[in-house]
Design a protein around this motif. Structure first.
Motif, PDB file in Angstrom:
ATOM      1  N   ASN A  12       0.838  -1.199   0.000  1.00  0.00           N
ATOM      2  CA  ASN A  12       0.000   0.000   0.000  1.00  0.00           C
ATOM      3  C   ASN A  12       0.878   1.256   0.000  1.00  0.00           C
ATOM      4  O   ASN A  12       1.520   1.581   0.992  1.00  0.00           O
ATOM      5  N   SER A  13       0.872   1.991  -1.107  1.00  0.00           N
ATOM      6  CA  SER A  13       1.745   3.162  -1.257  1.00  0.00           C
ATOM      7  C   SER A  13       1.276   4.377  -0.456  1.00  0.00           C
ATOM      8  O   SER A  13       1.995   5.370  -0.386  1.00  0.00           O
ATOM      9  N   SER A  14       0.115   4.310   0.160  1.00  0.00           N
ATOM     10  CA  SER A  14      -0.364   5.442   0.960  1.00  0.00           C
ATOM     11  C   SER A  14      -0.318   5.146   2.459  1.00  0.00           C
ATOM     12  O   SER A  14      -0.911   5.883   3.250  1.00  0.00           O
ATOM     13  N   SER A  15       0.386   4.086   2.843  1.00  0.00           N
ATOM     14  CA  SER A  15       0.455   3.706   4.254  1.00  0.00           C
ATOM     15  C   SER A  15       1.883   3.292   4.626  1.00  0.00           C
ATOM     16  O   SER A  15       2.631   2.789   3.798  1.00  0.00           O
ATOM     17  N   TYR A  16       2.226   3.512   5.880  1.00  0.00           N
ATOM     18  CA  TYR A  16       3.472   2.949   6.392  1.00  0.00           C
ATOM     19  C   TYR A  16       3.342   1.424   6.416  1.00  0.00           C
ATOM     20  O   TYR A  16       2.240   0.891   6.496  1.00  0.00           O
ATOM     21  N   SER A  17       4.462   0.734   6.382  1.00  0.00           N
ATOM     22  CA  SER A  17       4.470  -0.726   6.526  1.00  0.00           C
ATOM     23  C   SER A  17       4.813  -1.058   7.973  1.00  0.00           C
ATOM     24  O   SER A  17       5.790  -0.550   8.520  1.00  0.00           O
ATOM     25  N   PHE A  18       4.002  -1.910   8.582  1.00  0.00           N
ATOM     26  CA  PHE A  18       4.188  -2.319   9.967  1.00  0.00           C
ATOM     27  C   PHE A  18       4.569  -3.793  10.002  1.00  0.00           C
ATOM     28  O   PHE A  18       4.220  -4.554   9.098  1.00  0.00           O
ATOM     29  N   ALA A  19       5.246  -4.215  11.066  1.00  0.00           N
ATOM     30  CA  ALA A  19       5.646  -5.613  11.178  1.00  0.00           C
ATOM     31  C   ALA A  19       5.689  -6.031  12.641  1.00  0.00           C
ATOM     32  O   ALA A  19       5.854  -5.203  13.536  1.00  0.00           O
ATOM     33  N   GLN A  20       5.517  -7.326  12.842  1.00  0.00           N
ATOM     34  CA  GLN A  20       5.755  -7.929  14.154  1.00  0.00           C
ATOM     35  C   GLN A  20       6.434  -9.264  13.902  1.00  0.00           C
ATOM     36  O   GLN A  20       6.232  -9.884  12.861  1.00  0.00           O
ATOM     37  N   TRP A  21       7.274  -9.697  14.832  1.00  0.00           N
ATOM     38  CA  TRP A  21       7.978 -10.959  14.648  1.00  0.00           C
ATOM     39  C   TRP A  21       8.284 -11.587  16.000  1.00  0.00           C
ATOM     40  O   TRP A  21       8.298 -10.933  17.028  1.00  0.00           O
ATOM     41  N   GLN A  22       8.500 -12.891  15.932  1.00  0.00           N
ATOM     42  CA  GLN A  22       8.922 -13.638  17.112  1.00  0.00           C
ATOM     43  C   GLN A  22       9.795 -14.784  16.646  1.00  0.00           C
ATOM     44  O   GLN A  22       9.631 -15.306  15.546  1.00  0.00           O
TER      45      GLN A  22
END
Length: 168
Positions: free
Chosen positions: A112-122
């Motif tokens: 999505n070019s109009s949104s930040y990219s979010f992430a979570q990991w474990q």
């Protein structure tokens, strides 16, 4: 498929490499992706990191913020937090050269070019002094379309394998 199911998109692997890129795996078809790394082996004590890829290549600008909780079986918990970093860190650690690490990363809105990219990991790793477990969250503070993911480390990656899934 019901909501919450995973649909396989693409995989990548490497042996004796400095990094691994999986390109053209994010698209407008999904908003959420899951990346599963079932094995990471290093040539020396190292920590896996990752960055996103856009149309120009690997995004290494200082726009990655993350907070990682280090859950150690051998001592006190700790934090590994980064503001304006050049990658997401603490994705998988081992100081054995023949033991692996397993990691699950969930990425939100990468295309999505109009949104930040979010992430979570474990992840869970292997260490000579105990088992390190890490849980992290992060944001790439650039509203642009990302099409892939790049893994890197401070040491030679002896073996790595990753699979990318779209979350329905």
């Amino acid at each position: 498929m019901a909501v919450g199911n995973l649909e396989f998109i693409k995989s990548g692997s490497g042996t004796s490499v400095s990094d691994l890129s999986i390109t053209d795996c994010f698209s407008a078809k999904y908003n959420v992706y899951q990346v599963v790394i079932n094995n990471i082996e290093f040539g020396a004590s190292a920590d896996m990191k990752y960055r996103l890829i856009n149309a120009s290549g690997v995004v290494s600008s200082a726009n990655y913020d993350s907070a990682v909780l280090l859950q150690r079986s051998y001592g006190a918990f700790g934090d590994n937090n980064t503001v304006n970093g050049t990658e997401f860190r603490s994705v998988g650690f081992t100081d054995y050269s023949d033991k692996g690490v397993g990691t699950v990363i969930t990425i939100f809105n990468p295309f999505n070019s109009s949104s930040y990219s979010f992430a979570q990991w474990q992840n869970a790793g292997a260490s000579t002094i105990g088992t390190p477990v890490r849980k992290g969250i992060g944001v790439l503070k650039v509203a642009e379309s990302h099409t892939g993911i790049n893994f890197t480390a401070s040491s030679t990656i002896l073996a790595v394998g990753a699979r990318v899934y779209g979350v329905k």
